[in-house]
Write a protein that holds these residues in place. Structure first.
Motif, short mmCIF file in Angstrom:
data_model
loop_
_atom_site.label_atom_id
_atom_site.label_comp_id
_atom_site.label_asym_id
_atom_site.label_seq_id
_atom_site.Cartn_x
_atom_site.Cartn_y
_atom_site.Cartn_z
N GLU A 15 62.54 -13.65 -37.51
CA GLU A 15 62.51 -12.78 -36.33
C GLU A 15 61.55 -11.61 -36.52
N GLU A 16 61.57 -11.01 -37.69
CA GLU A 16 60.78 -9.80 -37.92
C GLU A 16 60.01 -9.89 -39.23
N ILE A 17 58.88 -9.19 -39.30
CA ILE A 17 58.14 -9.06 -40.55
C ILE A 17 58.66 -7.82 -41.27
N THR A 18 59.14 -8.00 -42.50
CA THR A 18 59.61 -6.87 -43.30
C THR A 18 58.46 -6.33 -44.14
N VAL A 19 58.30 -5.02 -44.13
CA VAL A 19 57.29 -4.36 -44.95
C VAL A 19 58.00 -3.47 -45.95
N ASN A 20 57.63 -3.61 -47.21
CA ASN A 20 58.24 -2.81 -48.28
C ASN A 20 57.16 -1.96 -48.94
N CYS A 21 57.32 -0.65 -48.90
CA CYS A 21 56.37 0.28 -49.52
C CYS A 21 57.00 0.79 -50.82
N ILE A 22 56.32 0.56 -51.93
CA ILE A 22 56.88 0.95 -53.23
C ILE A 22 55.84 1.74 -54.01
N ASN A 23 56.28 2.82 -54.63
CA ASN A 23 55.42 3.66 -55.47
C ASN A 23 55.97 3.59 -56.89
N LEU A 24 55.45 2.65 -57.68
CA LEU A 24 55.97 2.41 -59.03
C LEU A 24 55.66 3.59 -59.95
#
Length: 383
Positions: free
Chosen positions: A241-250
């Protein structure tokens, strides 16, 4: 694999003894080993120097390093390890193995691993190193398009990292300009695996990606210490249904920021003049362009539609980025030779121009932000 003599203990000791030597001066010397050239020795020194910073797990006896270009094109250990936590299954194939850093980590949750690489010398180095590391895989020396034409096997996950330079070595970003052309082989990839994972340039436009690849269901924007390193897309034939976007700052200690494009499209930002605290989102979030959602999700006010700074009077502690306590000041209150970290956002002058104009020294613990609110240009100073 090139010169196998490079593995000899005496030569490896010489390499270790010269890890901090002047490499230009070293190249001018004659090799003390008749069977190994000084160029080959310096290549290994550069490899170990790179490994210290980028993939320390390879600092083991017997590991061989490829030419500098292959080292530069490899993912870092920290980004590869992060991606490995997302993927699991039975069969994994990396169609652009390169030096094998991504393959080494991403394949850890799989029973059967296949590496495809068109550079035979590089593939032999990887095969040798994986033997040292006690990791098993099937190694195939082939161009990935040729492999896809004849392959009959189905995989749980395909991974690839397309070359992002054209024949003139200029950087390219559109999917059809990459090598391989992702748009041309997309259908074949999705027929060959349940899930296709592609590493792309951090500069790629996310809306463009979604417009040309409707099969995307997940995007990972990966930064390390606030420098965006990769955009990784996940494709599948399954409808989502939706595109998931994950923003990560390691390596920042910050929590990941996850959203869907629908959330950003419906989000409304509120605006105000600067309060007690100023919030600067980390670069993985700025790359994602979720400027209104940040305001809504954390209950923060935005300074201006084109100023991606946020404010509040009460401190929000779990914000993914920098939080600074600041006050508004007049330009005449800035003293010459004072030391500040200068930030310019939606302001006509760049930090270098600001330093010259006000005679400010760069650095220290305090900040000056030159920006714009809805009422006009403002200067903010650390409290």
């Amino acid at each position: 694999m090139g010169n196998t003599k490079i593995k000899d203990k005496e030569i490896q000791n010489y390499i270790d003894a010269n890890l901090h030597a002047d490499l230009h001066a070293l190249l001018l010397k004659k090799s003390p080993f008749p069977a190994v050239s000084m160029q080959e020795i310096v290549q290994q020194i550069k490899g170990k120097q790179t490994a210290h910073k980028k993939f320390p797990f390879l600092l083991k006896e017997g590991i061989i390093f490829p030419p500098q270009l292959n080292l530069e094109q490899s993912s870092s250990e920290v980004t590869a390890l992060y991606k490995s936590q997302i993927l699991k299954g039975k069969t994994f194939i990396d169609l652009t193995s390169g030096f094998g850093i991504d393959a080494y980590y991403l394949s850890q949750n799989f029973e059967e691993v296949t590496l495809v690489e068109q550079n035979s010398g590089l593939l032999k180095i990887v095969e040798h190193n994986w033997t040292i590391l006690n990791r098993k895989a099937t190694f195939i020396h082939q161009n990935l398009e040729d492999f896809l034409k004849i392959n009959k096997e189905h995989f749980d996950v395909i991974y690839l990292d397309p070359a992002r330079r054209d024949q003139n070595k200029n950087k390219v970003f559109l999917l059809e300009d990459l090598s391989p052309d992702i748009l041309q082989i997309k259908e074949k990839l999705l027929m060959t695996a349940d899930e296709v994972v592609i590493k792309l340039s951090p500069l790629i436009d996310l809306k463009y990606l979604i417009s040309v690849l409707p099969d995307i269901f997940r995007i990972e924007i990966i930064a390390v210490k606030n420098e965006v390193k990769e955009a990784v897309i996940f494709l599948s034939n399954e409808e989502r249904e939706e595109i998931t976007v994950n923003c990560i700052n390691l390596e920042s200690g910050e929590s990941a920021f996850t959203f869907t494009f629908g959330e950003e499209e419906s989000a409304q930002a509120e605006y105000s003049e600067p309060g007690k605290f100023i919030y600067i989102p980390n670069n993985s979030i700025l790359k994602a362009g979720v400027f209104n959602l940040i305001s809504e999700r954390f209950g923060l006010k935005k300074l201006h539609p084109n100023t991606h700074l946020y404010t509040s009077d009460q401190k929000v502690t779990d914000f993914p980025g920098r939080v600074l306590e600041m006050e508004t000041v007049e330009s005449k209150q800035i003293k010459k030779k004072e030391q500040f970290n200068i930030i310019s956002k939606n302001y006509p002058l760049k930090p270098e121009d600001i330093k010259k104009k006000y005679g400010i020294k760069d650095g220290g613990e305090n900040y000056l932000i030159f920006t714009q609110s809805k009422k006009g240009k403002i200067i903010l100073k650390s409290v």
